[in-house]
Write an enzyme that holds these catalytic residues in place. Structure first.
Site, short mmCIF file in Angstrom:
data_model
loop_
_atom_site.label_atom_id
_atom_site.label_comp_id
_atom_site.label_asym_id
_atom_site.label_seq_id
_atom_site.Cartn_x
_atom_site.Cartn_y
_atom_site.Cartn_z
N ASN A 11 0.87 -1.18 0.00
CA ASN A 11 0.00 0.00 0.00
C ASN A 11 0.90 1.23 0.00
OD1 ASN A 11 -1.79 2.05 0.49
ND2 ASN A 11 -2.37 1.37 2.56
N LYS A 41 0.08 4.28 -0.18
CA LYS A 41 -0.50 5.46 0.48
C LYS A 41 -0.27 6.70 -0.42
CE LYS A 41 0.04 3.11 4.85
NZ LYS A 41 0.20 3.15 6.29
N HIS A 68 -9.37 1.31 5.37
CA HIS A 68 -8.05 1.45 6.00
C HIS A 68 -8.17 2.39 7.20
CE1 HIS A 68 -3.86 2.51 6.61
NE2 HIS A 68 -3.57 1.38 5.99
N GLU A 125 -6.46 4.81 8.12
CA GLU A 125 -6.20 6.25 7.89
C GLU A 125 -7.47 6.98 7.45
OE1 GLU A 125 -2.62 5.49 5.68
OE2 GLU A 125 -1.65 4.91 7.55
N GLU A 167 -5.07 -5.10 10.66
CA GLU A 167 -3.99 -4.11 10.84
C GLU A 167 -4.17 -3.41 12.19
OE1 GLU A 167 -2.09 -2.74 6.94
OE2 GLU A 167 -3.86 -1.51 7.20
N GLY A 190 3.19 1.86 10.87
CA GLY A 190 4.17 2.93 10.74
C GLY A 190 4.96 3.21 12.01
N SER A 195 3.92 -2.63 10.17
CA SER A 195 5.37 -2.78 10.30
C SER A 195 5.90 -4.12 9.79
CB SER A 195 5.81 -2.52 11.75
OG SER A 195 5.49 -1.20 12.12
P1 13P Z 1 3.42 0.06 7.68
O1 13P Z 1 3.85 -1.21 6.99
O2 13P Z 1 4.19 1.27 7.24
O3 13P Z 1 3.36 -0.11 9.15
O4 13P Z 1 1.90 0.36 7.18
C1 13P Z 1 0.96 -0.65 7.25
C2 13P Z 1 -0.25 -0.22 6.52
O5 13P Z 1 -0.95 0.69 6.91
C3 13P Z 1 -0.57 -0.93 5.27
O6 13P Z 1 -1.85 -0.62 4.82
#
Ligand code: 13P
Length: 242
Positions: free
Chosen positions: A9, A11, A96, A98, A165, A171, A204
């Protein structure tokens, strides 16, 4: 047999030229058997057309990072299933954490997005996961169960991916222990009631933990953020050895 889905992803990263540069380095590094896993990239909408042409003869498939439930109309900033299908997009991430956090997406909206994706032939990747605070309070399972039940209402369990997740692992460099991630994934499988459901872990994921995660009984793939932005690290993840 559940075919693992390894998805990056991106983003809000990667211009078209950066995406092209990434693929020039990434594609030659793939050494896995393309029959036994899906390798997917979810670029920003602006890079989908470029990547669609570039990836035509490659094993890499495309996902969007969102999709709307209507076919067309006055929905500024949204993208319809048809617009994605025109570019051979196969998967659509919905729910997601976010957009849940920054745009207050509700389980009901997420469900409408997932239903529409499936109805139009896209495979929704429905994301669920608890915050740090919810986990501390012992509410993780209740929160995830609600997200699963409301998010998947009316959805068929074939042509579906669920991504677990935990928000505190996204992150942060703090991966959920693989045994614990596996426990939650197996609970999700039990709640949904399907042995065939593909369930990913995300948060992560990196070259150092991919093999261990993929050895878990109920983890059928990963949704990768940061480590999917660098060709060598995402190639190592895609080439995982379980
Ligand atoms: P990270 O791998 O940067 O922790 O992000 C995970 C994520 O949000 C994938 O959709």
């Amino acid at each position: 047999m559940r075919k693992p889905v390894i998805a990056g992803n991106w983003k809000m990263h990667m211009t078209c030229s950066q995406a092209k540069e990434f693929m020039d380095s990434f594609l030659p590094l793939l050494s896995m058997n393309t029959d036994d896993r899906h390798i997917v990239i979810a670029p920003p909408f602006t890079a989908i057309s470029t990547l669609s042409s570039l990836l035509q003869d490659s094993p890499v498939e495309l996902s969007s990072q969102n999709v709307h439930w209507e076919e067309k109309g006055a929905f500024t900033a949204e993208v319809s299933p048809e617009m994605l299908l025109e570019h051979q997009v196969k998967f659509a991430i919905v729910g997601h954490s976010e957009p849940r956090k920054y745009f207050s997406e509700s389980d009901e909206q997420i469900n409408r997005r997932a239903v529409s994706a499936q109805k139009n032939g896209l495979i929704p990747i429905v994301c669920v996961g608890e915050t740090d605070e919810q986990r501390e309070k012992g509410e993780a399972e209740r929160v995830i169960r609600r997200q699963v039940e409301q998010g998947l209402e009316g959805i068929s369990t074939s042509h579906l991916v669920v991504a677990y997740e935990p928000i505190w692992a996204i992150g942060t460099g703090k991966t959920c222990e693989s045994e614990e991630a596996n426990r939650i994934c197996s609970l999700i499988r039990e709640w949904v009631g399907s042995d065939d459901l593909i369930i990913q872990y995300g948060g992560s994921v990196k070259p150092a933990n991919i093999d261990e995660l993929m050895r878990m009984s109920d983890i059928d793939g990963v949704l990768v953020g940061g480590a999917s932005l660098e060709p060598q690290s995402f190639a190592r993840i895609a080439n995982f050895q379980a």
